[in-house]
Write a protein that holds these residues in place. Structure first.
Motif, PDB file in Angstrom:
ATOM      1  N   VAL A 509      10.443 -27.734 -14.351  1.00 65.69           N
ATOM      2  CA  VAL A 509      10.072 -26.816 -15.144  1.00 65.69           C
ATOM      3  C   VAL A 509       9.386 -25.687 -14.403  1.00 65.69           C
ATOM      4  O   VAL A 509       9.034 -25.625 -13.072  1.00 65.69           O
ATOM      5  CB  VAL A 509       8.461 -27.271 -15.830  1.00 65.69           C
ATOM      6  CG1 VAL A 509       8.776 -28.623 -16.941  1.00 65.69           C
ATOM      7  CG2 VAL A 509       7.506 -28.010 -14.631  1.00 65.69           C
ATOM      8  N   THR A 511       6.402 -22.863 -14.640  1.00 68.01           N
ATOM      9  CA  THR A 511       5.052 -22.284 -15.532  1.00 68.01           C
ATOM     10  C   THR A 511       4.644 -21.081 -15.103  1.00 68.01           C
ATOM     11  O   THR A 511       5.047 -20.636 -13.945  1.00 68.01           O
ATOM     12  CB  THR A 511       4.057 -23.588 -15.398  1.00 68.01           C
ATOM     13  OG1 THR A 511       3.565 -23.581 -13.966  1.00 68.01           O
ATOM     14  CG2 THR A 511       4.757 -24.845 -15.705  1.00 68.01           C
ATOM     15  N   TYR A 512       3.743 -20.447 -15.714  1.00 76.08           N
ATOM     16  CA  TYR A 512       2.964 -19.245 -15.038  1.00 76.08           C
ATOM     17  C   TYR A 512       2.289 -19.470 -13.946  1.00 76.08           C
ATOM     18  O   TYR A 512       1.680 -20.741 -13.675  1.00 76.08           O
ATOM     19  CB  TYR A 512       2.024 -18.908 -16.231  1.00 76.08           C
ATOM     20  CG  TYR A 512       2.777 -18.153 -17.664  1.00 76.08           C
ATOM     21  CD1 TYR A 512       3.450 -16.988 -17.418  1.00 76.08           C
ATOM     22  CD2 TYR A 512       2.575 -18.657 -18.937  1.00 76.08           C
ATOM     23  CE1 TYR A 512       4.044 -16.335 -18.450  1.00 76.08           C
ATOM     24  CE2 TYR A 512       3.197 -18.054 -19.902  1.00 76.08           C
ATOM     25  CZ  TYR A 512       3.906 -17.015 -19.755  1.00 76.08           C
ATOM     26  OH  TYR A 512       4.206 -16.568 -20.937  1.00 76.08           O
ATOM     27  N   VAL A 515      -3.256 -18.963 -14.796  1.00 78.21           N
ATOM     28  CA  VAL A 515      -3.681 -20.275 -15.652  1.00 78.21           C
ATOM     29  C   VAL A 515      -5.111 -19.887 -16.110  1.00 78.21           C
ATOM     30  O   VAL A 515      -5.712 -18.635 -15.857  1.00 78.21           O
ATOM     31  CB  VAL A 515      -3.586 -21.686 -14.678  1.00 78.21           C
ATOM     32  CG1 VAL A 515      -2.342 -22.024 -13.990  1.00 78.21           C
ATOM     33  CG2 VAL A 515      -4.558 -21.330 -13.448  1.00 78.21           C
ATOM     34  N   ARG A 544      -3.185 -19.418 -10.167  1.00 75.21           N
ATOM     35  CA  ARG A 544      -3.297 -20.648  -9.742  1.00 75.21           C
ATOM     36  C   ARG A 544      -3.505 -21.059  -8.386  1.00 75.21           C
ATOM     37  O   ARG A 544      -3.046 -20.615  -7.382  1.00 75.21           O
ATOM     38  CB  ARG A 544      -1.824 -21.728  -9.997  1.00 75.21           C
ATOM     39  CG  ARG A 544      -0.762 -21.185  -9.543  1.00 75.21           C
ATOM     40  CD  ARG A 544       0.458 -21.811  -9.969  1.00 75.21           C
ATOM     41  NE  ARG A 544       1.749 -21.653  -9.513  1.00 75.21           N
ATOM     42  CZ  ARG A 544       2.995 -21.752  -9.964  1.00 75.21           C
ATOM     43  NH1 ARG A 544       3.211 -22.392 -11.095  1.00 75.21           N
ATOM     44  NH2 ARG A 544       4.050 -21.327  -9.240  1.00 75.21           N
ATOM     45  N   GLY A 550      -0.645 -26.110 -14.409  1.00 77.42           N
ATOM     46  CA  GLY A 550       0.441 -25.720 -15.151  1.00 77.42           C
ATOM     47  C   GLY A 550       1.454 -27.017 -15.456  1.00 77.42           C
ATOM     48  O   GLY A 550       1.788 -27.133 -16.685  1.00 77.42           O
ATOM     49  N   GLN A 553      -0.560 -28.883 -18.378  1.00 74.42           N
ATOM     50  CA  GLN A 553      -0.275 -28.029 -19.802  1.00 74.42           C
ATOM     51  C   GLN A 553       1.104 -28.350 -20.353  1.00 74.42           C
ATOM     52  O   GLN A 553       1.539 -28.311 -21.313  1.00 74.42           O
ATOM     53  CB  GLN A 553      -0.646 -26.629 -19.601  1.00 74.42           C
ATOM     54  CG  GLN A 553      -2.002 -26.102 -19.606  1.00 74.42           C
ATOM     55  CD  GLN A 553      -2.342 -24.860 -19.024  1.00 74.42           C
ATOM     56  OE1 GLN A 553      -1.699 -24.147 -18.482  1.00 74.42           O
ATOM     57  NE2 GLN A 553      -3.336 -24.371 -19.662  1.00 74.42           N
ATOM     58  N   ALA A 554       2.186 -28.228 -19.386  1.00 76.00           N
ATOM     59  CA  ALA A 554       3.572 -28.836 -19.601  1.00 76.00           C
ATOM     60  C   ALA A 554       3.615 -30.188 -20.361  1.00 76.00           C
ATOM     61  O   ALA A 554       4.457 -30.474 -21.081  1.00 76.00           O
ATOM     62  CB  ALA A 554       4.444 -28.607 -18.375  1.00 76.00           C
ATOM     63  N   TYR A 557       2.291 -29.942 -23.816  1.00 69.73           N
ATOM     64  CA  TYR A 557       3.411 -29.361 -24.632  1.00 69.73           C
ATOM     65  C   TYR A 557       4.297 -30.327 -25.149  1.00 69.73           C
ATOM     66  O   TYR A 557       4.869 -30.334 -26.213  1.00 69.73           O
ATOM     67  CB  TYR A 557       3.937 -28.253 -23.776  1.00 69.73           C
ATOM     68  CG  TYR A 557       4.720 -27.316 -24.540  1.00 69.73           C
ATOM     69  CD1 TYR A 557       4.622 -26.250 -25.318  1.00 69.73           C
ATOM     70  CD2 TYR A 557       6.310 -27.691 -24.566  1.00 69.73           C
ATOM     71  CE1 TYR A 557       5.408 -25.634 -26.049  1.00 69.73           C
ATOM     72  CE2 TYR A 557       7.078 -26.968 -25.255  1.00 69.73           C
ATOM     73  CZ  TYR A 557       6.853 -25.885 -25.921  1.00 69.73           C
ATOM     74  OH  TYR A 557       7.654 -25.053 -26.624  1.00 69.73           O
ATOM     75  N   GLU A 570       7.911 -29.117 -10.418  1.00 72.19           N
ATOM     76  CA  GLU A 570       8.290 -27.700  -9.910  1.00 72.19           C
ATOM     77  C   GLU A 570       7.899 -27.356  -8.718  1.00 72.19           C
ATOM     78  O   GLU A 570       7.014 -27.933  -8.059  1.00 72.19           O
ATOM     79  CB  GLU A 570       6.890 -27.138 -11.095  1.00 72.19           C
ATOM     80  CG  GLU A 570       6.757 -25.509 -10.991  1.00 72.19           C
ATOM     81  CD  GLU A 570       5.635 -24.750 -11.884  1.00 72.19           C
ATOM     82  OE1 GLU A 570       5.728 -23.652 -11.791  1.00 72.19           O
ATOM     83  OE2 GLU A 570       4.821 -25.421 -12.052  1.00 72.19           O
TER      84      GLU A 570
END
Length: 791
Positions: A509, A511-512, A515, A544, A550, A553-554, A557, A570
């Protein structure tokens, strides 16, 4: 930004259709995201004027109206709207008219009274969701005229996506400038005539934060009828641009903002006290804004205040206490220039997003303020009447943006774009865009930037302007004349670890890098976070410090989308402060749910700490090879559950951490089962050493199984390391195959069953020799760890 095509064509009307217009805008950098037709889904609806209103004899909520339809007669219509009044003009659907959905109007009886048609709300005409009352068309509307013609509904609404640097196009005038240049036309600039004051009343203005607000324009108007309905031509244009009609004064200020690009605000003058002060908020100051929320103001929040305190958040939203309503008679108009860097991110910090803040953050022309006041005054006096005072324009030239001068080398156009554009063509394009060229040289120009193009700062910006107006489609596509060769790469330790994770069922993944500060603080504790000056939102406002926020949160989701078995990893950087903004490449992962995918042949069981530990061991073993010393050491961490958290040590250096997410964090994220996370620092992972060939021994091996009683708190890894050190080079394999606590084992003890395999590469190992090794080993283990053989 949404805008009406017909409104745009009042400024510039090229002989092209809507499709060609959208193509031009997109190719010029103003990407068209969509177009929506305003053409009505009704027919036969006209403008009607109510001449008389009487109560319905059998229903208190209904009225009997006499409506002039422009034919010389009057229709008798039963109406249930609360805002119907004598003298008002409204949409009239007479008998035979067809409303959206195919509804045909017929002569009907309502509670015993005949109704020869219907007076309509915006919702009934499909123009908006507003069903609270009849659609006001203004008392001077043309009675009997077709409503679609009166409202100019033969129109398209175009929506464009603007990049942050093109704040100059957040207005009809700005977009029209672009269209005029693209089509080689002159712009129809609506002249704004200064309004002569008829009264001398004015309100004092004091700029106490001149760097943040170097220009503030204002005007006092008395005797304004703010209760008049907004003319339909204004409310309709606002609606097509995505702005809701509120009241006539607010609607006029929004209309001017859309037309010229200058946000404005109107105060009820009777609700202001003393001079206007533009300053930063004081300690413990609060403001109830127009949305009814009470906001505690930070010290770096720019405010508009009177003698009693803040009355507006500058460039964001006004205060409720000084708002204009239908009873207002004296109003104070303001129009200011605020430094974008001061307002940047302010609205999002308070959980707000307004049309004004959106424009001020991107930049507003510093010369518009007075003209915007004059234009708004002109409209207010035309619609609502009133007596204007003198225009008050306070400014500090030292802090206002100054027109930039950029050196432009004509030869750079060909070097950067790959095509030759003649100096004459470059000069023509820049001139049409409003740039003034100083000097007659053909090779080096000094270009003066117009005030509305605050995004132009360097030569490359001017070259970009030449390219987009000349046409990106006119730049030929050519393959580069170069020999391309892929370098041979072996791949580092991170590549080996990724291959191992993918092979074990993990998915990558991205992620941003920024955060939610609340989530990060819960997981990692306070301090060390780098805050963003202009975050996307308050939930993404810090950089972060770990990949875990992240990844969690993934996980959430994916769980919300019915994926109950999740394995994610990641690769990315984390950012640490304050000892310098360090950027550390990391590899992290998370597992959740069942050990194996759902199947019929195995019982359901969920992953645990040791499943993750096995993944990390395999990952690092693949990356570093067998020669590295890998071990795990218990640790305490705010994000992890006590007793299920460990540091990862490679050659006695801490390279990462793993463990079970603490139960309180799982509950906060609504996780039904435990989640397990790991993270390693990639720069600390050494590259894999070359594999060395070792000949397999042809001599037999001997295995001895030992059952040892040790203290409960003795780490197994420490005991195994001690055995390896004491057993010597003939020990080929050591494994733990059983752990027992219970009957027959004293409290505070545990039983470990170990398998030791011995083998020599040059001769046969005898049982006697192994027995001696075992005896010496047991003696050493008892002395070092208090370990004894279990009887």
């Amino acid at each position: 930004m949404k805008f009406s095509e017909n409104w745009l064509r009042e400024f510039v009307d090229p002989d092209i259709d809507t499709d060609r217009l959208m193509e031009q805008l997109t190719m010029a950098g103003l990407e068209v995201e969509g177009v929506e037709s305003c053409r009505p889904d009704f027919s036969g609806v006209i403008v009607g004027r109510v001449s008389r209103v009487e109560p319905h004899p059998d229903a208190d909520a209904l009225s009997l109206c006499r409506v002039d339809d422009g034919s010389g007669g009057e229709l008798r219509i039963v109406c249930g709207a609360s805002n119907v009044r004598a003298g008002g003009c409204y949409p009239l659907a007479p008998v035979g008219a067809v409303l959206p959905g195919g509804r045909r109007i017929e002569n009907t009886a309502v509670r015993g009274e005949d109704s020869e048609g219907m007076l309509c709300s915006p919702a009934e005409l499909g123009l908006s969701d507003d069903a609270d009352g009849l659609m006001e068309l203004g008392d001077d509307a043309s009675v009997g005229r077709d409503l679609a013609v009166f409202l100019d509904l033969d129109d398209d609404v175009i929506e464009i996506a603007l990049t942050p640097n093109r704040g100059d196009c957040l207005s009809l005038l700005g977009i029209a400038r672009e269209v005029a240049v693209l089509n080689g036309m002159s712009l129809n600039r609506r002249s704004v005539t200064p309004v002569s004051n008829t009264i001398d009343d004015r309100r004092g203005v004091q700029l106490q934060a001149v760097a943040a607000c170097p220009r503030y324009s204002g005007r006092l108007l008395r005797g304004v009828d703010a209760g008049r309905p907004t003319p339909a031509w204004i409310s309709e244009r606002l609606r097509r641009c995505g702005i809701r009609s509120i009241n006539v004064i607010v609607d006029i200020s929004n209309y001017v903002m859309l037309e010229m690009g200058q946000p404005m605000h109107a105060f009820d003058n009777d609700r202001l006290s003393g001079d206007i002060h533009v300053r930063f908020a004081g300690r413990d100051e609060t403001l109830v804004t127009l949305d009814g929320e009470k906001r505690e103001l930070d010290a770096d929040t720019l405010v508009i205040a009177d003698e009693a305190g803040p009355v507006a958040m500058a460039g964001i939203m006004g205060g409720e206490a000084s708002a204009v309503d239908e009873s207002s008679r004296d109003i104070f108009l303001e129009s200011a220039w605020f430094a974008p860097q001061v307002l940047m991110g302010q609205a999002r910090r308070y959980g707000m997003q307004t049309d004004a803040s959106y424009r001020f953050e991107r930049g507003v022309d510093g010369t518009l303020q007075g003209r915007a006041i004059e234009r708004a005054t002109e409209l207010i006096m035309k619609i609502c009447g009133g007596k204007p005072g003198p225009l008050c324009d306070i400014s500090d030239a030292a802090h206002l943006p100054r027109p930039g001068l950029v050196e432009f080398r004509v030869a750079e156009v060909e070097r950067r774009l790959g095509i030759r554009i003649s100096p004459g063509r470059c000069r023509e394009i820049l001139d049409r865009l409003g740039f003034a060229i100083d000097g007659k040289q053909e090779t080096l120009w000094r270009v003066k930037v117009p005030s509305h193009r605050f995004d132009i700062g360097i030569e490359a910006d001017l070259i970009e302007e030449v390219a987009r107006i000349h046409g990106y489609g006119a730049i030929p596509s050519r393959l580069p004349r170069a020999e391309l060769r892929m370098p041979e790469t072996q791949g580092g330790a991170d590549a080996a670890m990724v291959r191992q994770l993918v092979g074990r069922g993990y998915h990558e993944v991205i992620t941003y890098s920024f955060v939610d500060p609340a989530l990060q603080q819960r997981l990692l504790g306070e301090g060390g976070a780098l805050e963003l000056l202009n975050p996307i939102s308050t939930e993404l406002s810090v950089m972060r410090r770990s990949l875990w926020p992240g990844l969690l949160q993934a996980l959430v989701y994916n769980l919300k989308r019915q994926h109950q078995r999740v394995r994610l990893f990641e690769r990315g950087r984390i950012y640490r402060a304050p000892e310098g903004a360090g950027q550390i490449p990391m590899l992290g992962g998370i597992i959740y749910g069942k050990i194996l995918p759902e199947q019929w042949a195995t019982e359901t069981s969920y992953c645990d700490f040791f499943d993750l530990k096995g993944d990390v061991e395999a990952m690092l073993g693949q990356a570093c090879g067998p020669g590295r010393k890998l071990r795990f050491q218990a640790v305490t961490h705010a994000a992890l559950q006590d007793g299920q958290a460990a540091e990862v040590l490679l050659d006695n250096q801490v390279v990462g951490m793993l463990g079970a997410v603490a139960p309180q964090h799982c509950r906060a994220l609504d996780l039904l089962h435990p989640a397990y996370v790991f993270e390693v620092e990639l720069p600390r992972i050494p590259s894999k050493e070359g594999i060395k060939y070792a000949k397999l021994s042809k001599y037999p091996s001997i295995r001895r199984d030992l059952s040892l009683l040790v203290d409960e708190d003795l780490p197994v890894a420490e005991l195994l390391e001690g055995i390896r050190n004491q057993a010597g080079q003939d020990l080929r394999n050591l494994e733990l195959f059983d752990l027992y606590r219970g009957e027959g084992v004293d409290l505070g003890k545990k039983s470990l069953a170990l398998g030791l395999t011995f083998q020599r590469s040059s001769s046969t190992l005898t049982d006697t020799e192994v027995d001696v090794l075992i005896a010496r080993l047991l003696e050493s283990l008892q002395d070092t760890y208090g370990a004894t053989l279990r009887e």
